[in-house]
Design an enzyme around this catalytic site. Sequence first.
Site, PDB file in Angstrom:
ATOM      1  N   ASN A   1      12.606  11.726   4.126  1.00 58.61           N
ATOM      2  CA  ASN A   1      13.978  12.170   3.477  1.00 58.61           C
ATOM      3  C   ASN A   1      14.980  11.039   3.276  1.00 58.61           C
ATOM      4  O   ASN A   1      14.198   9.493   3.310  1.00 58.61           O
ATOM      5  CB  ASN A   1      14.128  12.584   4.606  1.00 58.61           C
ATOM      6  CG  ASN A   1      15.535  12.931   5.309  1.00 58.61           C
ATOM      7  OD1 ASN A   1      16.106  13.759   4.008  1.00 58.61           O
ATOM      8  ND2 ASN A   1      16.098  12.699   6.358  1.00 58.61           N
TER       9      ASN A   1
ATOM     10  N   HIS B   1      18.589   9.601   3.789  1.00 56.32           N
ATOM     11  CA  HIS B   1      19.332   8.701   5.015  1.00 56.32           C
ATOM     12  C   HIS B   1      20.252   8.264   5.018  1.00 56.32           C
ATOM     13  O   HIS B   1      19.926   6.569   4.212  1.00 56.32           O
ATOM     14  CB  HIS B   1      18.974   9.008   6.562  1.00 56.32           C
ATOM     15  CG  HIS B   1      20.196   8.439   7.250  1.00 56.32           C
ATOM     16  ND1 HIS B   1      20.724  10.112   7.547  1.00 56.32           N
ATOM     17  CD2 HIS B   1      21.195   8.130   7.774  1.00 56.32           C
ATOM     18  CE1 HIS B   1      21.467   9.539   9.249  1.00 56.32           C
ATOM     19  NE2 HIS B   1      21.671   8.760   8.576  1.00 56.32           N
TER      20      HIS B   1
ATOM     21  N   LEU C   1      13.333  20.431  10.003  1.00 58.80           N
ATOM     22  CA  LEU C   1      11.386  21.311   9.727  1.00 58.80           C
ATOM     23  C   LEU C   1      11.255  21.758  11.157  1.00 58.80           C
ATOM     24  O   LEU C   1      11.234  21.028  12.174  1.00 58.80           O
ATOM     25  CB  LEU C   1      10.484  20.244   9.143  1.00 58.80           C
ATOM     26  CG  LEU C   1      11.028  20.154   7.665  1.00 58.80           C
ATOM     27  CD1 LEU C   1       9.585  19.213   6.951  1.00 58.80           C
ATOM     28  CD2 LEU C   1      11.207  20.964   6.858  1.00 58.80           C
TER      29      LEU C   1
ATOM     30  N   ASP D   1      15.459  11.563  11.801  1.00 59.82           N
ATOM     31  CA  ASP D   1      15.463  10.725  11.435  1.00 59.82           C
ATOM     32  C   ASP D   1      15.147   9.276  11.619  1.00 59.82           C
ATOM     33  O   ASP D   1      15.002   7.972  11.613  1.00 59.82           O
ATOM     34  CB  ASP D   1      17.327   9.713  11.069  1.00 59.82           C
ATOM     35  CG  ASP D   1      18.476  11.081  10.493  1.00 59.82           C
ATOM     36  OD1 ASP D   1      17.746  11.104   9.771  1.00 59.82           O
ATOM     37  OD2 ASP D   1      19.586  10.904  10.841  1.00 59.82           O
TER      38      ASP D   1
ATOM     39  N   MET E   1      19.127  20.301   5.838  1.00 61.62           N
ATOM     40  CA  MET E   1      20.463  19.280   7.329  1.00 61.62           C
ATOM     41  C   MET E   1      19.600  19.721   8.292  1.00 61.62           C
ATOM     42  O   MET E   1      20.389  19.345   9.282  1.00 61.62           O
ATOM     43  CB  MET E   1      22.035  19.524   7.161  1.00 61.62           C
ATOM     44  CG  MET E   1      22.419  18.819   5.865  1.00 61.62           C
ATOM     45  SD  MET E   1      23.070  17.387   6.090  1.00 61.62           S
ATOM     46  CE  MET E   1      23.830  17.071   4.432  1.00 61.62           C
TER      47      MET E   1
ATOM     48  N   GLY F   1      22.172  18.308  -4.303  1.00 65.17           N
ATOM     49  CA  GLY F   1      21.197  18.646  -5.915  1.00 65.17           C
ATOM     50  C   GLY F   1      20.899  16.862  -6.538  1.00 65.17           C
ATOM     51  O   GLY F   1      19.936  17.353  -7.917  1.00 65.17           O
ATOM     52  N   SER F   2      22.081  16.654  -6.238  1.00 61.37           N
ATOM     53  CA  SER F   2      22.358  14.943  -7.102  1.00 61.37           C
ATOM     54  C   SER F   2      20.554  13.940  -6.543  1.00 61.37           C
ATOM     55  O   SER F   2      20.452  13.685  -7.867  1.00 61.37           O
ATOM     56  CB  SER F   2      23.599  13.816  -7.003  1.00 61.37           C
ATOM     57  OG  SER F   2      22.938  13.073  -6.053  1.00 61.37           O
TER      58      SER F   2
ATOM     59  N   GLU G   1      21.598   5.587  -3.854  1.00 58.54           N
ATOM     60  CA  GLU G   1      20.086   6.617  -3.472  1.00 58.54           C
ATOM     61  C   GLU G   1      19.152   6.890  -4.411  1.00 58.54           C
ATOM     62  O   GLU G   1      18.407   6.830  -5.011  1.00 58.54           O
ATOM     63  CB  GLU G   1      20.458   7.960  -2.632  1.00 58.54           C
ATOM     64  CG  GLU G   1      21.753   8.012  -1.475  1.00 58.54           C
ATOM     65  CD  GLU G   1      21.936   9.014  -0.500  1.00 58.54           C
ATOM     66  OE1 GLU G   1      21.504  10.551  -0.661  1.00 58.54           O
ATOM     67  OE2 GLU G   1      22.572   8.549   0.011  1.00 58.54           O
TER      68      GLU G   1
END
Length: 195
Positions: free
Chosen positions: A107, A109, A93, A150, A90, A16-17, A179
């Site tokens: 998303n 990546h 969906l 991706d 991971m 959860g960072s 990120e």
Amino acid sequence: MHKDRVAILVGSKGRGSNLGALIAASTESDYPAQITLVVSPVSESAAVDRAKAAGIPVAVCSPKSPGYAEELLAFLDKDAVDWICLAGLMTKLPESVVDAYSGRILNIHPALLPKFGGKGMYGHHVHEAVIAAKEPVTGCTVHVVTAEYDEGQIVLQASCPVSSDDTAETIALKVLELEHQMYPAALRKVVERGV
Ligand code: GRF
């Protein structure tokens, strides 16, 4: 100020960072989005703790459950979310969710897509592939989610150098730091200017 509503879908490892970075950005008064829902496959994780500490409702919904697509859609629709951000999820969906929120799912990546993406390219596998390919540069990508891993339009990328003494672990740390800067910036960009 109006703020768009955002659901964050975290993974079962649930560090959860990125969720933390998005929560921190969203508390700034001029940030155009608010995190209104966190969806987690597990009821206990660091990500769930972060959400609870910030007072954000958590829905537990596992991709392993047979009714996953319907359950997830019900949570998202009930909360009237404008955007969905995947942060550590991971699994792919379900198509019905991608269709219902088409162009409104992001998303992140940990590489410079289209390189080092696709099935099996996650976590340390990505950074090991970057080293094996002797890439001088790596980074991260925020992209729109489609039914394929991706793929989808790139919203924002940021890069960092790879040196000969880098390991998958040192690259992971550098990329994760990028990120945390870039995901809030990418979400701001799509909310303010569209995809
Ligand atoms: C990040 O490395 C991101 O690139 C990938 O999953 C990881 C999530 O990390 N999609 P965290 O849970 O946000 O710390």
